[in-house]
Design an enzyme around this catalytic site. Structure first.
Site, PDB file in Angstrom:
ATOM      1  N   LYS A  78     -14.736 -15.173  14.320  1.00  0.00           N
ATOM      2  CA  LYS A  78     -15.000 -16.251  15.285  1.00  0.00           C
ATOM      3  C   LYS A  78     -13.950 -16.304  16.391  1.00  0.00           C
ATOM      4  O   LYS A  78     -14.263 -16.582  17.540  1.00  0.00           O
ATOM      5  CB  LYS A  78     -15.095 -17.605  14.582  1.00  0.00           C
ATOM      6  CG  LYS A  78     -13.932 -17.966  13.669  1.00  0.00           C
ATOM      7  CD  LYS A  78     -14.266 -19.206  12.853  1.00  0.00           C
ATOM      8  CE  LYS A  78     -13.190 -19.480  11.812  1.00  0.00           C
ATOM      9  NZ  LYS A  78     -13.563 -20.600  10.927  1.00  0.00           N
ATOM     10  N   LYS A 149       4.428 -15.291  19.692  1.00  0.00           N
ATOM     11  CA  LYS A 149       5.039 -14.236  20.500  1.00  0.00           C
ATOM     12  C   LYS A 149       5.139 -14.663  21.958  1.00  0.00           C
ATOM     13  O   LYS A 149       6.144 -14.386  22.633  1.00  0.00           O
ATOM     14  CB  LYS A 149       4.228 -12.953  20.395  1.00  0.00           C
ATOM     15  CG  LYS A 149       4.757 -11.820  21.287  1.00  0.00           C
ATOM     16  CD  LYS A 149       4.001 -10.527  21.077  1.00  0.00           C
ATOM     17  CE  LYS A 149       4.573  -9.427  21.981  1.00  0.00           C
ATOM     18  NZ  LYS A 149       3.950  -8.118  21.724  1.00  0.00           N
ATOM     19  N   HIS A 290      28.999 -27.628 -15.089  1.00  0.00           N
ATOM     20  CA  HIS A 290      29.110 -26.318 -14.451  1.00  0.00           C
ATOM     21  C   HIS A 290      28.117 -25.316 -15.028  1.00  0.00           C
ATOM     22  O   HIS A 290      28.452 -24.172 -15.359  1.00  0.00           O
ATOM     23  CB  HIS A 290      30.538 -25.785 -14.569  1.00  0.00           C
ATOM     24  CG  HIS A 290      31.551 -26.655 -13.873  1.00  0.00           C
ATOM     25  ND1 HIS A 290      31.474 -26.957 -12.529  1.00  0.00           N
ATOM     26  CD2 HIS A 290      32.637 -27.305 -14.337  1.00  0.00           C
ATOM     27  CE1 HIS A 290      32.480 -27.754 -12.197  1.00  0.00           C
ATOM     28  NE2 HIS A 290      33.200 -27.994 -13.285  1.00  0.00           N
ATOM     29  N   GLU A 342      27.146 -37.836 -13.369  1.00  0.00           N
ATOM     30  CA  GLU A 342      26.657 -37.499 -12.033  1.00  0.00           C
ATOM     31  C   GLU A 342      25.151 -37.734 -11.895  1.00  0.00           C
ATOM     32  O   GLU A 342      24.687 -38.368 -10.953  1.00  0.00           O
ATOM     33  CB  GLU A 342      26.970 -36.031 -11.702  1.00  0.00           C
ATOM     34  CG  GLU A 342      28.428 -35.734 -11.450  1.00  0.00           C
ATOM     35  CD  GLU A 342      28.830 -35.987 -10.003  1.00  0.00           C
ATOM     36  OE1 GLU A 342      28.023 -36.528  -9.235  1.00  0.00           O
ATOM     37  OE2 GLU A 342      29.972 -35.630  -9.647  1.00  0.00           O
ATOM     38  N   PHE A 487      24.447  -9.219 -30.130  1.00  0.00           N
ATOM     39  CA  PHE A 487      24.961  -8.799 -31.437  1.00  0.00           C
ATOM     40  C   PHE A 487      26.488  -8.826 -31.478  1.00  0.00           C
ATOM     41  O   PHE A 487      27.165  -8.753 -30.451  1.00  0.00           O
ATOM     42  CB  PHE A 487      24.443  -7.418 -31.827  1.00  0.00           C
ATOM     43  CG  PHE A 487      24.796  -6.289 -30.880  1.00  0.00           C
ATOM     44  CD1 PHE A 487      26.108  -5.877 -30.680  1.00  0.00           C
ATOM     45  CD2 PHE A 487      23.798  -5.613 -30.199  1.00  0.00           C
ATOM     46  CE1 PHE A 487      26.426  -4.830 -29.840  1.00  0.00           C
ATOM     47  CE2 PHE A 487      24.101  -4.552 -29.354  1.00  0.00           C
ATOM     48  CZ  PHE A 487      25.409  -4.171 -29.172  1.00  0.00           C
TER      49      PHE A 487
END
Length: 538
Positions: A78, A149, A290, A342, A487
């Protein structure tokens, strides 16, 4: 950096006389179109957008009348026509371009308003392959890229959030737009098409079973510009990826200061960890500092779970992040407020809990619509110099039937419950990870050490420190079980855990010296199980 208008322009102002509007999401469009028409802008449109504008009483011209071709092939074709793209791409001050426009009857298009077929929403609904393909927009991205563009002359709007800004720009400049304004719109347009193509290519890679496609693209939408990054000298921002995964990105913040970079990172770590514990099986709490857990526990009630998690490492919990697997209640809120925290994140919070936190203006309360699914698939990525690493999310789950008993003594039912608990926590601890658990609560956590033996010792030392602080006669690690995310390469780490008081061990197995480690466990009277699965977290 200041970018000026192109040299071939007499002014950075470009008049807006004609607009092409073709949108999938029509929210806010009518008011915008009316505002354009009221300012003398001619409207062109396509399909359903044209019908909507016309029914609203606006004068609108169909693109088909401009191109001389009707919409065809179920709307696939279209706008892909020189009458459209010539109007978008022509350099207005270029004599050759102007002549071509005159020779072929091409009128300039000064504003493009386009958003794209809802491809990501279609995929999210679980549509089949053919339906997803049909929802890949072609004409829209082509027009957007053309208009972007040519931003020296053309404004391109791809987001309804910019409608009001366009109207304000026209009013401020006598029906014209500034070059700097068009630049911003162009950048946003290219970001949209890039994100759209990333979504399409990522979906197609998944559909084809491509785990490592030749090119990989990620995209995000700005959620928040942050005060700074990990440190004050670093700039930072928070982007969402459009997924509906419950967590910090989709949470509602009820109170407190804006989240910082570190808050967001730590809150995500906390919520992903607590989600390992099914709320149907009881309340659970994780406290993070942390990005590492400093206490995780189950309890009969939420407040019990919080207290047990807090008692693992009260020192580290100060200024930490608290994550809960059930909606927050007032009693737990009161307990959390006993120290500085916090952030608190939970699947919900009742009004009484919110009222308790209201007195703590610096505490951030976040609620979500649920918990993230720890078994769900997904990708994680991390930047390195010259590239980035991509991997599947660690969604590994170990069930009792997956455990392999490798020692003479098998763990008791109570030990197995604690071993599985410890294993879930170890998955979220930075490697080398060692986690001691007793009675459904962590009692010692060693994280991020270069030596697994050091992690084992640190966790036991922290347990001893807490026992002294709590006035206990012996370290809480006595009679615990221990999990290792990878391990034991030698018996020394396991023996250190045994000396600390651990009675059972869970680890992946797979070391060249497994036989030596098993023999050491037997000699120490330990029960040990192998999972066959590792949980490194770097």
């Amino acid at each position: 950096m200041t970018v000026t208008a192109p040299e071939n322009q007499h002014s950075d102002l470009a008049p807006m006389r004609r607009a092409l509007i073709s949108v999938s999401d029509k929210g806010g469009l009518l008011d915008f179109a009316r505002a354009l028409a009221a300012r003398g802008v001619e409207l062109l449109s396509t399909g359903g957008t044209s019908t909507m504008l016309r029914e609203a009483g606006l004068a609108v011209r169909d693109v088909a009348d401009v191109t001389g071709f009707p919409e065809m092939m179920d709307g696939r074709v279209k706008t892909l026509h020189p009458m459209v793209h010539g109007g978008l791409l022509a350099l207005r001050d270029n004599p050759d371009h102007a002549k071509a426009m005159e020779d072929h009857g091409i009128a300039a298009i000064d504003l493009l308003v386009v958003n794209l077929y809802p491809f990501e929403a279609t995929v999210a609904k679980g549509a089949d392959y053919a339906t997803c393909v049909e929802n890949i927009d072609i004409g829209g991205p082509a027009m957007i890229r053309a208009a972007a563009k040519n931003h020296a002359y053309v404004s391109v709007v791809t987001d309804a959030q910019d409608y009001a800004a366009v109207v304000a720009e026209l009013d401020a400049n006598g029906g014209q737009t500034r070059y700097a304004f068009r630049q911003v719109l162009a950048q946003r347009a290219y970001a949209l098409t890039a994100a759209y193509d990333a979504a399409v290519s990522g979906w197609m890679a998944g559909a084809l079973g491509e785990t490592a496609p030749r090119r990989r693209a990620f995209a995000g939408t700005l959620a928040q510009t942050l005060r700074y990054g990990e440190n004050p000298h670093q700039s930072a921002a928070f982007y969402t990826d459009g997924s509906d995964r419950a967590g910090v990105a989709t949470a509602k913040q009820w109170q407190g200061k804006e989240l910082s970079y570190n808050n967001i990172n730590d809150t995500d770590a906390a919520f992903e960890l607590v989600a390992e514990f099914d709320p149907a099986e009881g309340p659970a709490c994780a406290i993070i500092k942390h990005a590492n857990p400093c206490g995780v526990a189950r309890g009969e009630t939420l407040i019990d779970a919080y207290r047990a998690a807090y008692d693992c490492d009260r020192t580290s919990a100060f200024g930490g992040i608290v994550a809960l697997n059930r909606p927050l209640d007032a009693a737990t809120a009161e307990e959390i407020c006993q120290i500085f925290t916090e952030v608190v994140i939970a699947p919900g919070a009742d009004d009484a809990a919110k009222a308790v936190f209201a007195a703590k203006k610096n505490l951030r309360l976040l609620t979500t619509d649920g918990l993230p699914d720890p078994t769900s698939a997904g990708l994680t990525f991390r930047q390195v110099a010259g590239g980035f690493l991509v991997q599947d999310r660690d969604n590994g789950i170990i069930l009792p039937a997956d455990l392999k008993v490798v020692t003479k003594r098998a763990p008791s039912a109570a030990e197995i419950a604690d071993l599985l608990f410890a294993w879930k926590v170890a998955k979220h601890v930075k490697s080398n990870a060692i986690v001691y658990v007793k009675g459904g609560a962590t009692v010692g956590i060693g994280a991020g050490q270069m030596s697994r033996v050091d992690s084992t010792r640190i966790a036991a030392r922290k347990s001893a420190d807490m026992a002294e602080a709590l006035g206990l006669s012996e370290p809480t690690v006595k009679g615990s079980v221990v999990a290792s995310d990878a391990f034991f390469p030698f018996p020394d780490g396991l023996l250190t855990a045994a000396e600390a008081g651990a009675t059972a061990v869970i680890q992946p197995g797979g070391s060249m010296r497994d036989a030596d480690v098993i023999a050491a466990a037997d000699a120490a009277g330990l029960a040990m199980v192998f999972t066959g699965q590792r949980h490194f977290r770097h």
